[in-house]
Design a protein around this motif. Structure first.
Motif, PDB file in Angstrom:
ATOM      1  N   ARG A  24       0.847  -1.196   0.000  1.00 31.60           N
ATOM      2  CA  ARG A  24       0.000   0.000   0.000  1.00 31.60           C
ATOM      3  C   ARG A  24       0.876   1.236   0.000  1.00 31.60           C
ATOM      4  O   ARG A  24       2.000   1.209   0.473  1.00 31.60           O
ATOM      5  CB  ARG A  24      -0.877   0.038   1.254  1.00 31.60           C
ATOM      6  N   ARG A  57       2.797  -0.191 -10.665  1.00 27.66           N
ATOM      7  CA  ARG A  57       1.858  -1.010  -9.890  1.00 27.66           C
ATOM      8  C   ARG A  57       0.591  -0.232  -9.540  1.00 27.66           C
ATOM      9  O   ARG A  57      -0.501  -0.800  -9.505  1.00 27.66           O
ATOM     10  CB  ARG A  57       2.523  -1.525  -8.618  1.00 27.66           C
ATOM     11  N   ILE A  58       0.722   1.060  -9.288  1.00 22.62           N
ATOM     12  CA  ILE A  58      -0.462   1.888  -9.031  1.00 22.62           C
ATOM     13  C   ILE A  58      -1.342   1.928 -10.275  1.00 22.62           C
ATOM     14  O   ILE A  58      -2.554   1.719 -10.198  1.00 22.62           O
ATOM     15  CB  ILE A  58      -0.062   3.321  -8.600  1.00 22.62           C
ATOM     16  N   LYS A  59      -0.728   2.182 -11.432  1.00 24.64           N
ATOM     17  CA  LYS A  59      -1.494   2.248 -12.685  1.00 24.64           C
ATOM     18  C   LYS A  59      -2.193   0.938 -12.997  1.00 24.64           C
ATOM     19  O   LYS A  59      -3.302   0.936 -13.526  1.00 24.64           O
ATOM     20  CB  LYS A  59      -0.583   2.623 -13.856  1.00 24.64           C
ATOM     21  N   ARG A  60      -1.556  -0.182 -12.677  1.00 21.60           N
ATOM     22  CA  ARG A  60      -2.120  -1.492 -12.979  1.00 21.60           C
ATOM     23  C   ARG A  60      -3.076  -1.985 -11.901  1.00 21.60           C
ATOM     24  O   ARG A  60      -3.675  -3.049 -12.040  1.00 21.60           O
ATOM     25  CB  ARG A  60      -0.984  -2.502 -13.174  1.00 21.60           C
ATOM     26  N   GLY A  61      -3.212  -1.213 -10.823  1.00 23.98           N
ATOM     27  CA  GLY A  61      -4.124  -1.594  -9.752  1.00 23.98           C
ATOM     28  C   GLY A  61      -3.567  -2.637  -8.806  1.00 23.98           C
ATOM     29  O   GLY A  61      -4.304  -3.243  -8.037  1.00 23.98           O
ATOM     30  N   LEU A  62      -2.260  -2.853  -8.846  1.00 23.96           N
ATOM     31  CA  LEU A  62      -1.627  -3.854  -7.991  1.00 23.96           C
ATOM     32  C   LEU A  62      -1.161  -3.301  -6.658  1.00 23.96           C
ATOM     33  O   LEU A  62      -0.803  -4.053  -5.748  1.00 23.96           O
ATOM     34  CB  LEU A  62      -0.436  -4.501  -8.715  1.00 23.96           C
ATOM     35  N   LYS A  64      -2.359  -0.591  -3.707  1.00 20.46           N
ATOM     36  CA  LYS A  64      -3.513   0.157  -3.218  1.00 20.46           C
ATOM     37  C   LYS A  64      -3.073   1.498  -2.646  1.00 20.46           C
ATOM     38  O   LYS A  64      -2.136   1.563  -1.846  1.00 20.46           O
ATOM     39  CB  LYS A  64      -4.246  -0.657  -2.155  1.00 20.46           C
TER      40      LYS A  64
END
Length: 67
Positions: A24, A57-62, A64
């Motif tokens: 996160r 990872r933020i862009k890919r939703g991985l 939070k």
């Protein structure tokens, strides 16, 4: 709103390690990373790669984003 700046590479490393460990990122962490990227400080290749991984990872939703 106050933007916090990272003053030492160790602090940046600590923030990056925590983000990867818990999966996160807080809005405050996100501001720190953006501020670091936009600052005049030189980042080493590893740091740039880790920051890019976080934003990917933020862009890919991985990863939070929490407040």
């Amino acid at each position: 709103m106050q933007i916090t700046s990272i003053s030492t590479p160790t602090s940046l490393e600590t923030v990056l390690e925590r983000i990867f460990a818990i999966g996160r990122i807080t809005r405050s962490d996100q501001q720190v990373l953006m501020s670091t990227l936009l600052s005049k400080e030189d980042l080493n290749e590893k740091e740039l790669q880790q920051i890019n991984q976080i934003f990917d990872r933020i862009k890919r939703g991985l990863l939070k984003v929490v407040d």
